[in-house]
Design a protein around this motif. Structure first.
Motif, mmCIF file in Angstrom:
data_model
loop_
_atom_site.group_PDB
_atom_site.id
_atom_site.type_symbol
_atom_site.label_atom_id
_atom_site.label_comp_id
_atom_site.label_asym_id
_atom_site.label_seq_id
_atom_site.Cartn_x
_atom_site.Cartn_y
_atom_site.Cartn_z
ATOM 1 N N HIS A 90 9.732 -48.572 7.151
ATOM 2 C CA HIS A 90 8.954 -49.803 7.086
ATOM 3 C C HIS A 90 9.131 -50.648 8.343
ATOM 4 O O HIS A 90 8.201 -51.329 8.786
ATOM 5 C CB HIS A 90 9.347 -50.611 5.847
ATOM 6 C CG HIS A 90 8.962 -49.948 4.569
ATOM 7 N ND1 HIS A 90 7.660 -49.654 4.232
ATOM 8 C CD2 HIS A 90 9.716 -49.486 3.533
ATOM 9 C CE1 HIS A 90 7.622 -49.065 3.050
ATOM 10 N NE2 HIS A 90 8.856 -48.945 2.608
ATOM 11 N N ASN A 117 0.369 -42.487 -1.053
ATOM 12 C CA ASN A 117 -0.723 -43.183 -0.371
ATOM 13 C C ASN A 117 -1.017 -42.600 1.001
ATOM 14 O O ASN A 117 -2.134 -42.702 1.503
ATOM 15 C CB ASN A 117 -0.397 -44.673 -0.243
ATOM 16 C CG ASN A 117 -0.340 -45.366 -1.588
ATOM 17 O OD1 ASN A 117 -1.087 -45.018 -2.503
ATOM 18 N ND2 ASN A 117 0.540 -46.342 -1.722
ATOM 19 N N ASP A 141 4.202 -39.924 3.539
ATOM 20 C CA ASP A 141 5.099 -40.718 2.706
ATOM 21 C C ASP A 141 5.793 -39.812 1.700
ATOM 22 O O ASP A 141 5.350 -38.695 1.432
ATOM 23 C CB ASP A 141 4.333 -41.819 1.977
ATOM 24 C CG ASP A 141 3.951 -42.962 2.899
ATOM 25 O OD1 ASP A 141 4.515 -43.033 4.010
ATOM 26 O OD2 ASP A 141 3.088 -43.770 2.510
ATOM 27 N N SER A 168 12.225 -40.622 -7.428
ATOM 28 C CA SER A 168 11.612 -41.941 -7.255
ATOM 29 C C SER A 168 11.223 -42.542 -8.591
ATOM 30 O O SER A 168 11.047 -43.764 -8.696
ATOM 31 C CB SER A 168 10.364 -41.839 -6.373
ATOM 32 O OG SER A 168 10.642 -41.305 -5.112
ATOM 33 N N TYR A 223 10.209 -44.954 -14.234
ATOM 34 C CA TYR A 223 9.008 -45.753 -13.979
ATOM 35 C C TYR A 223 7.876 -45.063 -14.709
ATOM 36 O O TYR A 223 7.305 -44.077 -14.231
ATOM 37 C CB TYR A 223 8.726 -45.871 -12.494
ATOM 38 C CG TYR A 223 7.529 -46.747 -12.193
ATOM 39 C CD1 TYR A 223 7.491 -48.066 -12.642
ATOM 40 C CD2 TYR A 223 6.443 -46.260 -11.483
ATOM 41 C CE1 TYR A 223 6.398 -48.879 -12.391
ATOM 42 C CE2 TYR A 223 5.353 -47.060 -11.222
ATOM 43 C CZ TYR A 223 5.330 -48.371 -11.674
ATOM 44 O OH TYR A 223 4.241 -49.183 -11.420
ATOM 45 N N GLU A 277 6.805 -52.927 -12.636
ATOM 46 C CA GLU A 277 6.138 -52.573 -11.377
ATOM 47 C C GLU A 277 6.744 -53.292 -10.177
ATOM 48 O O GLU A 277 6.960 -52.688 -9.119
ATOM 49 C CB GLU A 277 4.644 -52.899 -11.464
ATOM 50 C CG GLU A 277 3.873 -52.521 -10.206
ATOM 51 C CD GLU A 277 2.384 -52.798 -10.314
ATOM 52 O OE1 GLU A 277 1.643 -52.421 -9.387
ATOM 53 O OE2 GLU A 277 1.966 -53.396 -11.328
ATOM 54 N N LYS A 278 7.027 -54.581 -10.321
ATOM 55 C CA LYS A 278 7.570 -55.346 -9.201
ATOM 56 C C LYS A 278 8.881 -54.750 -8.714
ATOM 57 O O LYS A 278 9.075 -54.528 -7.504
ATOM 58 C CB LYS A 278 7.779 -56.802 -9.614
ATOM 59 C CG LYS A 278 8.401 -57.659 -8.518
ATOM 60 C CD LYS A 278 8.629 -59.083 -8.997
ATOM 61 C CE LYS A 278 9.306 -59.918 -7.907
ATOM 62 N NZ LYS A 278 9.551 -61.323 -8.362
ATOM 63 N N TYR A 306 10.073 -51.743 -9.391
ATOM 64 C CA TYR A 306 9.897 -50.356 -8.941
ATOM 65 C C TYR A 306 9.627 -50.318 -7.451
ATOM 66 O O TYR A 306 10.197 -49.495 -6.721
ATOM 67 C CB TYR A 306 8.747 -49.685 -9.696
ATOM 68 C CG TYR A 306 8.381 -48.342 -9.094
ATOM 69 C CD1 TYR A 306 9.198 -47.230 -9.279
ATOM 70 C CD2 TYR A 306 7.246 -48.195 -8.294
ATOM 71 C CE1 TYR A 306 8.892 -46.003 -8.703
ATOM 72 C CE2 TYR A 306 6.928 -46.974 -7.723
ATOM 73 C CZ TYR A 306 7.757 -45.881 -7.925
ATOM 74 O OH TYR A 306 7.459 -44.678 -7.339
ATOM 75 N N HIS A 307 8.767 -51.195 -6.959
ATOM 76 C CA HIS A 307 8.423 -51.210 -5.538
ATOM 77 C C HIS A 307 9.577 -51.720 -4.676
ATOM 78 O O HIS A 307 9.541 -51.555 -3.448
ATOM 79 C CB HIS A 307 7.155 -52.037 -5.312
ATOM 80 C CG HIS A 307 5.917 -51.385 -5.861
ATOM 81 N ND1 HIS A 307 5.425 -50.200 -5.376
ATOM 82 C CD2 HIS A 307 5.097 -51.748 -6.886
ATOM 83 C CE1 HIS A 307 4.347 -49.852 -6.052
ATOM 84 N NE2 HIS A 307 4.126 -50.764 -6.976
ATOM 85 N N ARG A 334 16.178 -49.717 1.978
ATOM 86 C CA ARG A 334 14.818 -50.209 1.775
ATOM 87 C C ARG A 334 13.893 -49.911 2.953
ATOM 88 O O ARG A 334 12.714 -49.629 2.763
ATOM 89 C CB ARG A 334 14.843 -51.702 1.449
ATOM 90 C CG ARG A 334 15.400 -51.973 0.034
ATOM 91 C CD ARG A 334 15.092 -53.359 -0.473
ATOM 92 N NE ARG A 334 15.285 -53.442 -1.916
ATOM 93 C CZ ARG A 334 16.258 -54.122 -2.509
ATOM 94 N NH1 ARG A 334 17.135 -54.776 -1.780
ATOM 95 N NH2 ARG A 334 16.359 -54.143 -3.820
ATOM 96 N N GLU A 374 13.110 -46.191 2.517
ATOM 97 C CA GLU A 374 12.783 -45.748 1.153
ATOM 98 C C GLU A 374 13.779 -44.704 0.652
ATOM 99 O O GLU A 374 13.393 -43.672 0.088
ATOM 100 C CB GLU A 374 11.356 -45.193 1.077
ATOM 101 C CG GLU A 374 10.264 -46.238 1.243
ATOM 102 C CD GLU A 374 10.093 -47.137 0.022
ATOM 103 O OE1 GLU A 374 10.447 -46.702 -1.087
ATOM 104 O OE2 GLU A 374 9.639 -48.271 0.188
#
Length: 289
Positions: free
Chosen positions: A38, A177, A181, A187, A200, A224-225, A227-228, A272, A275
């Protein structure tokens, strides 16, 4: 005797710290964009984060094996889970789905063979397999993700190596996506105990959920929040004893309600940005009762 699951007491684990993986600011500058981090990890802070993470492992009673640097490795090599699997017959060397990581399996094995680790088999092209796509439930049940990093041919070879005593459940994974990735099986699921796993649910096929329920495994769902924010990637160092990233209050609360003991680390630079959570940073070699 070794246990084949993702939750028994972690006796030994292989890691590669930022000194041996990130190496230098120059190497990070050259690779972080191409490998789809990232942003560029800050080396000095990464070293501090990893030393804290490593101390959590040592304090849990785990023997930590430090893997060496090598000129053929990329900064992805900090994520040691992916290149090798463990099995009752010995280590399984993976053929990585990301071609830049192909050298990792043999390089990592060169450090482990001196410890008496034998090879049960290796995945050969055109088969691909990555360690983040494989979990042991128990010695007779395992799951493997079929997706961008692990293909049908790799799974076919894996089944042959594991033999008929292992029920290997194949989990179709959604497309990421971007083709470069990573979306590994780990995950979307982290086993925590013989009867508990963190998942998840939106990315879990119903067939996989049903298979887990047949194994009498209770499922805790990440929102969801979180998880990301890598909330589904947690490491069990013993049954319900968990290492996880900080700043995940809802997940932490749910795990504590389920009787889990939680320890957290910062992980902004080592996890982070690339990932790669605590399961990715570790290649468990031996678990015991």
């Amino acid at each position: 005797m070794s246990e084949f699951n993702e939750y028994s007491s972690l006796s030994s684990v292989a890691v590669r710290d930022p000194v041996a993986s990130f190496i230098s600011d120059e190497k990070l500058n050259d690779e972080w964009k191409e490998l789809r981090f990232h942003s560029k990890p800050q080396l000095d802070e990464a070293k501090k984060e990893f030393e804290f993470f490593k101390r959590l492992l040592i304090d849990s009673g785990t023997d930590v094996i430090n893997l060496d640097a090598h000129h053929n490795l990329t900064i992805d090599s900090i994520y040691t889970r992916d290149s090798i699997l463990i099995s009752p017959g010995g280590l399984i060397l993976c053929n990585m789905g990301r071609s830049s990581r192909t050298p990792e399996a043999k390089i990592n094995y060169s450090s482990l063979k001196d410890l008496g680790c034998g090879i049960a088999g290796d995945i050969k092209a055109p088969g691909t397999l990555e360690g983040g796509d494989f979990i042991w439930i128990d010695k007779n049940h395992a799951a493997v993700g079929l997706g961008p990093r692990t293909n049908q041919d790799g799974i076919k070879q894996l089944k042959k190596i594991l033999g008929n005593d292992v029920d290997l459940h194949v989990v179709p994974l959604p497309e990421p996506n971007h083709p470069d990735d990573v979306l590994h099986l780990m995950s979307i699921i982290s086993p925590l105990d013989k009867d508990l796993a963190l998942i998840y649910e939106p990315l879990m096929p119903q067939t996989f959920i049903d298979w887990l329920h047949k194994r009498s495994i209770e499922l805790i769902t990440v929102n969801e929040k979180e998880y990301h924010l890598m909330g589904c990637n947690v490491l069990a160092t013993a049954p319900r004893e968990i290492i996880m990233l900080e700043k995940l209050p809802k997940v932490q609360s749910l795990l504590e309600e389920a009787g889990c003991k939680i320890r957290t680390y910062k992980g902004d630079e080592i996890s982070r940005k690339g990932e790669g959570g605590p399961t990715c940073l570790t290649r468990p070699i031996k678990r015991v009762l």
